[in-house]
Design an enzyme around this catalytic site. Structure first.
Site, PDB file in Angstrom:
ATOM      1  N   GLU A  96      39.304  35.387  36.143  1.00 24.21           N
ATOM      2  CA  GLU A  96      40.342  36.397  36.354  1.00 24.21           C
ATOM      3  C   GLU A  96      39.763  37.582  37.124  1.00 24.21           C
ATOM      4  O   GLU A  96      38.563  37.844  37.085  1.00 24.21           O
ATOM      5  CB  GLU A  96      40.891  36.828  34.979  1.00 24.21           C
ATOM      6  CG  GLU A  96      41.896  37.967  34.979  1.00 24.21           C
ATOM      7  CD  GLU A  96      43.189  37.698  35.728  1.00 24.21           C
ATOM      8  OE1 GLU A  96      43.120  37.234  36.878  1.00 24.21           O
ATOM      9  OE2 GLU A  96      44.276  37.982  35.180  1.00 24.21           O
ATOM     10  N   ASP A  97      40.623  38.273  37.839  1.00 28.99           N
ATOM     11  CA  ASP A  97      40.161  39.462  38.571  1.00 28.99           C
ATOM     12  C   ASP A  97      39.998  40.647  37.630  1.00 28.99           C
ATOM     13  O   ASP A  97      38.951  41.285  37.580  1.00 28.99           O
ATOM     14  CB  ASP A  97      41.111  39.804  39.734  1.00 28.99           C
ATOM     15  CG  ASP A  97      42.585  39.866  39.316  1.00 28.99           C
ATOM     16  OD1 ASP A  97      42.901  39.629  38.129  1.00 28.99           O
ATOM     17  OD2 ASP A  97      43.430  40.141  40.187  1.00 28.99           O
ATOM     18  N   ASP A 100      43.557  43.855  31.830  1.00 32.21           N
ATOM     19  CA  ASP A 100      44.093  45.196  31.605  1.00 32.21           C
ATOM     20  C   ASP A 100      44.649  45.246  30.180  1.00 32.21           C
ATOM     21  O   ASP A 100      43.922  45.463  29.224  1.00 32.21           O
ATOM     22  CB  ASP A 100      45.151  45.458  32.681  1.00 32.21           C
ATOM     23  CG  ASP A 100      45.774  46.844  32.600  1.00 32.21           C
ATOM     24  OD1 ASP A 100      45.272  47.685  31.848  1.00 32.21           O
ATOM     25  OD2 ASP A 100      46.786  47.081  33.289  1.00 32.21           O
ATOM     26  N   PHE A 149      44.718  52.622  38.621  1.00 33.38           N
ATOM     27  CA  PHE A 149      45.103  51.392  39.317  1.00 33.38           C
ATOM     28  C   PHE A 149      44.121  51.130  40.454  1.00 33.38           C
ATOM     29  O   PHE A 149      43.904  51.993  41.298  1.00 33.38           O
ATOM     30  CB  PHE A 149      46.531  51.484  39.835  1.00 33.38           C
ATOM     31  CG  PHE A 149      47.121  50.129  40.065  1.00 33.38           C
ATOM     32  CD1 PHE A 149      47.604  49.380  38.998  1.00 33.38           C
ATOM     33  CD2 PHE A 149      47.162  49.588  41.337  1.00 33.38           C
ATOM     34  CE1 PHE A 149      48.118  48.100  39.204  1.00 33.38           C
ATOM     35  CE2 PHE A 149      47.683  48.311  41.545  1.00 33.38           C
ATOM     36  CZ  PHE A 149      48.160  47.574  40.477  1.00 33.38           C
ATOM     37  N   ARG A 162      44.824  43.557  49.291  1.00 32.61           N
ATOM     38  CA  ARG A 162      43.985  42.467  48.770  1.00 32.61           C
ATOM     39  C   ARG A 162      42.777  42.222  49.666  1.00 32.61           C
ATOM     40  O   ARG A 162      41.734  41.745  49.217  1.00 32.61           O
ATOM     41  CB  ARG A 162      44.778  41.151  48.696  1.00 32.61           C
ATOM     42  CG  ARG A 162      45.850  41.108  47.630  1.00 32.61           C
ATOM     43  CD  ARG A 162      46.297  39.666  47.435  1.00 32.61           C
ATOM     44  NE  ARG A 162      47.589  39.566  46.767  1.00 32.61           N
ATOM     45  CZ  ARG A 162      47.760  39.610  45.444  1.00 32.61           C
ATOM     46  NH1 ARG A 162      46.732  39.742  44.653  1.00 32.61           N
ATOM     47  NH2 ARG A 162      48.962  39.505  44.922  1.00 32.61           N
TER      48      ARG A 162
HETATM   49  P1  IMP Z   1      47.365  42.368  31.811  1.00 27.62           P
HETATM   50  O1  IMP Z   1      48.265  41.292  31.341  1.00 27.62           O
HETATM   51  O2  IMP Z   1      47.904  43.737  31.580  1.00 27.62           O
HETATM   52  O3  IMP Z   1      45.940  42.230  31.327  1.00 27.62           O
HETATM   53  O4  IMP Z   1      47.387  42.291  33.374  1.00 27.62           O
HETATM   54  C1  IMP Z   1      46.465  41.645  34.114  1.00 27.62           C
HETATM   55  C2  IMP Z   1      47.019  41.403  35.489  1.00 27.62           C
HETATM   56  O5  IMP Z   1      47.683  42.576  36.001  1.00 27.62           O
HETATM   57  C3  IMP Z   1      45.875  41.117  36.428  1.00 27.62           C
HETATM   58  O6  IMP Z   1      45.761  39.729  36.595  1.00 27.62           O
HETATM   59  C4  IMP Z   1      46.268  41.814  37.691  1.00 27.62           C
HETATM   60  O7  IMP Z   1      46.970  40.919  38.508  1.00 27.62           O
HETATM   61  C5  IMP Z   1      47.208  42.909  37.267  1.00 27.62           C
HETATM   62  N1  IMP Z   1      46.513  44.210  37.171  1.00 27.62           N
HETATM   63  C6  IMP Z   1      46.202  44.916  36.071  1.00 27.62           C
HETATM   64  N2  IMP Z   1      45.598  46.086  36.381  1.00 27.62           N
HETATM   65  C7  IMP Z   1      45.496  46.094  37.724  1.00 27.62           C
HETATM   66  C8  IMP Z   1      44.958  47.032  38.662  1.00 27.62           C
HETATM   67  O8  IMP Z   1      44.409  48.108  38.341  1.00 27.62           O
HETATM   68  N3  IMP Z   1      45.059  46.690  39.973  1.00 27.62           N
HETATM   69  C9  IMP Z   1      45.640  45.536  40.395  1.00 27.62           C
HETATM   70  N4  IMP Z   1      46.152  44.637  39.559  1.00 27.62           N
HETATM   71  C10 IMP Z   1      46.087  44.911  38.230  1.00 27.62           C
HETATM   72 MG    MG Z   2      45.784  38.758  38.361  1.00 27.24          MG
END
Ligand code: IMP
Ligand code: MG
Length: 174
Positions: A96-97, A100, A149, A162
């Protein structure tokens, strides 16, 4: 207008990817792991990671989406594209990138564990623990990032940025 400001350089990212790859190589040698990237954000990281690992491995992708756009989204996750590889008895590493709130990877780990892989681990390049909603065990983590962000190195804001090679924060342009 928002302008990206570099917070982690491509050189530092490359160094970290090499370190993660060395650790993963040690743990997965001889296991022919299946790396599952979460589209779209992880495509840059996965491409660099698998080459740095340099051991036999297979690749597949899922695409998950949370409803909404911009920097905030709802908590509902949907599977937009499934993997094409059977994972029963395989060693699976989710790539995963950024983690969050944790909702995306929590959804995927639950979904994949249902199919009885031999092992299931998670590697994320960036970790943003400040807004975590659900607990997720992260086995390999690159950087912890502040509560902001971030874009670049595969990460987007509404499909923009990206392509940036560094990790950046978006700031109001003066
Ligand atoms: P989560 O479900 O809140 O953990 O969200 C994770 C997903 O939200 C990641 O796979 C990203 O695609 C996107 N995401 C969360 N934070 C960021 C950020 O700071 N920049 C870009 N994408 C984010
Ligand atoms: Mg993602």
């Amino acid at each position: 207008m928002k302008k990206p400001r570099v917070i982690i350089t491509q050189e530092d990212i490359a160094k970290k990817v090499d370190e993660l790859a060395a650790e993963i190589r040690k743990d997965y040698r001889g296991k022919n792991p299946l790396l599952i990237g979460i589209l779209k954000g992880s495509f840059v990281f996965l491409a660099d990671l698998v080459r740095a690992m340099n051991i036999p491995a297979e690749i597949d992708f899922v695409r998950l989406a949370s409803y909404g756009s911009g920097t905030e989204s709802s908590g509902k996750i949907k599977l937009v594209k499934d993997i094409e590889t059977p994972i029963k008895d395989r060693h699976v590493l989710v790539v995963e990138d950024i983690v969050d709130r944790g909702l995306t990877v929590r959804f995927l780990l639950d979904y994949l564990s249902f199919r009885k892989p031999a092992s299931l681990k998670l590697c994320t390049l960036f970790n943003k623990p400040s807004k975590r909603k659900v607990e997720v065990p992260i086995d390999y983590v690159g950087f912890t990032v502040p509560d902001a962000f971030v874009v670049g190195y595969g990460l987007d804001l509404d499909e923009k940025f990206r392509y940036l090679p560094d990790l950046c924060i978006l700031e109001e342009q003066k």
